[in-house]
Design a protein around this motif. Structure first.
Motif, short mmCIF file in Angstrom:
data_model
loop_
_atom_site.label_atom_id
_atom_site.label_comp_id
_atom_site.label_asym_id
_atom_site.label_seq_id
_atom_site.Cartn_x
_atom_site.Cartn_y
_atom_site.Cartn_z
N LYS A 1 0.82 -1.22 0.00
CA LYS A 1 0.00 0.00 0.00
C LYS A 1 0.85 1.27 0.00
O LYS A 1 0.50 2.26 -0.67
N ASN A 2 1.96 1.26 0.72
CA ASN A 2 2.80 2.45 0.80
C ASN A 2 4.16 2.25 0.14
O ASN A 2 5.08 3.04 0.36
N HIS B 1 0.43 3.78 -9.17
CA HIS B 1 0.48 2.81 -8.08
C HIS B 1 -0.87 2.13 -7.90
O HIS B 1 -0.97 0.90 -7.72
N LYS B 2 -1.94 2.93 -7.95
CA LYS B 2 -3.29 2.38 -7.84
C LYS B 2 -3.60 1.44 -9.00
O LYS B 2 -4.16 0.35 -8.81
N ARG C 1 7.87 5.17 -8.84
CA ARG C 1 8.60 6.40 -9.22
C ARG C 1 9.79 6.06 -10.11
O ARG C 1 10.07 6.77 -11.09
N LYS D 1 6.00 2.75 -2.97
CA LYS D 1 5.85 3.47 -4.22
C LYS D 1 7.17 3.81 -4.88
O LYS D 1 7.20 4.40 -5.97
N VAL E 1 2.45 9.47 -9.49
CA VAL E 1 2.92 8.24 -8.84
C VAL E 1 1.75 7.49 -8.21
O VAL E 1 1.62 6.27 -8.37
N ASP E 2 0.87 8.22 -7.52
CA ASP E 2 -0.27 7.58 -6.86
C ASP E 2 -1.21 6.93 -7.87
O ASP E 2 -1.74 5.83 -7.62
N HIS E 3 -1.43 7.60 -9.00
CA HIS E 3 -2.32 7.05 -10.03
C HIS E 3 -1.78 5.74 -10.58
O HIS E 3 -2.52 4.75 -10.71
N SER F 1 3.47 13.68 -7.25
CA SER F 1 2.92 12.69 -6.33
C SER F 1 1.62 12.10 -6.88
O SER F 1 1.35 10.91 -6.72
N GLU F 2 0.83 12.94 -7.54
CA GLU F 2 -0.44 12.47 -8.12
C GLU F 2 -0.19 11.44 -9.21
O GLU F 2 -0.91 10.44 -9.32
#
Length: 335
Positions: free
Chosen positions: A205-206, A306-307, A212, A208, A302-304, A299-300
């Protein structure tokens, strides 16, 4: 507890398989320490020159692990790994072609106790990686600590292992315009503390950093799930918050390596020991996720990605789980 001894009529083929697994377990758990002791012991014998010459070579060769390592096809093709493969057995399953003109980051899940599937599939040719994915060269990332052990560093580099730091991974992705497949056991050592039969909990979950890294270098992401990886060993109960788990987590932070208290069978008996159970491992390589290169991702972004990666990994698991005897009501849990 009654001890169940192995039969004297065990076929030679199975004995050789057990011997191959025994040397692999020893290499994983104690070979580095043995090499360090040997290096210093030789200094106080008439063979001191071996350690001195190696020390000079070591100094000259210090940066090699971080610059792609030094592969040894002779080791990767060894017959020993075929016996290791057949002990479980281990199979590598391809679900899509991987274009050798691209670079890839292969996320390997779960870590398991000794990452048997990752080693056999990507550090040896026993399961046919070069045939399934022609034009690709796999590199398995390993804790940088082990590349500071004399002699041992050369052995693991021969298998295509490189340090699991960003600089070592980035070096290959920057210098190779295609054909590189970095294999990362994303959950790392901490995930091994939850590796036990029937577990489908992934430390993701964390995590990432690998996402990146993929964006910064334009490397496509490929999810991998290795069915059976957690079935090889039993582990002493260590639930979150327990005294044992607290000690293990503190040791992991201090030393950088996890210390799961695992056990399975022995060489000549089946009741206890550090030899893994004969359980099949089926490593399923998913479809590549295209990644657009951006040297400074937000960050957005990377988060996208990652999801999306977690979704594709879950889909891969759900699509294949019943084929490998995972109950239909079991699902991946991300922590």
């Amino acid at each position: 507890m009654a001890i169940e001894f192995a039969s004297r009529s065990v076929p030679l083929e199975r004995r050789l398989q057990t011997a191959a697994v025994l040397q692999w377990v020893y290499s994983f758990l104690a070979l580095a320490q043995t090499c360090i002791i040997l290096f210093f012991v030789l200094l106080f014998t008439r063979f001191w020159i071996i350690s001195v010459l190696y020390g000079i070579w070591w100094f000259i060769d210090w940066d090699t692990p971080s610059q792609g390592g030094r592969r040894g096809p002779w080791l990767q093709k060894s017959v020993v790994w075929r016996y290791l493969r057949d002990y479980f057995p281990i199979k590598l399953i391809k679900t899509a072609d991987l274009d050798p003109s691209k670079n890839y980051i292969l996320g390997f899940h779960p870590h398991g106790v000794l990452v048997a599937g990752a080693f056999t599939n990507f550090c040896t040719e026993a399961t046919g990686f070069p045939l399934l994915f022609p034009g690709l060269t796999p590199y398995l990332l390993m804790l940088p600590l082990w590349f500071r052990a004399p002699f041992f560093r050369d052995y693991i580099m021969s298998g295509g292992l490189i340090p699991s730091d960003k600089e070592s991974a980035s070096y290959l992705l920057r210098h190779n315009k295609g054909g590189t497949a970095l294999v990362i056991a994303v959950g790392g050592a901490p995930e091994s503390l939850d590796a036990r039969p029937g577990a489908f909990t992934l430390l993701l979950k964390n995590r990432k950093g690998f996402i990146r890294l993929a964006i910064e270098n334009g490397a496509y992401l490929v999810p991998i799930f290795s069915f059976g990886e957690n079935e090889l060993f039993d582990q002493v109960e260590n639930p979150k918050g327990s005294t044992l788990r607290t000690i293990q987590e503190k040791m992991q932070k201090l030393m950088g390596v996890a210390l799961p208290l695992f056990h399975a069978r022995g060489v000549f008996q089946y009741s206890f020991g550090l030899i893994p159970y004969r359980k099949p491992i089926n490593t399923v390589v998913g479809k590549p996720i295209p990644v657009t290169e951006n040297s400074n991702p937000s960050s957005e972004e990377v988060d996208h990605l990652h999801k999306l990666y977690m979704e594709k990994l879950s889909e891969l698991f759900e699509e294949h789980k019943t084929q490998y005897n995972v109950p239909a009501d079991r699902h991946l849990t991300f922590i």
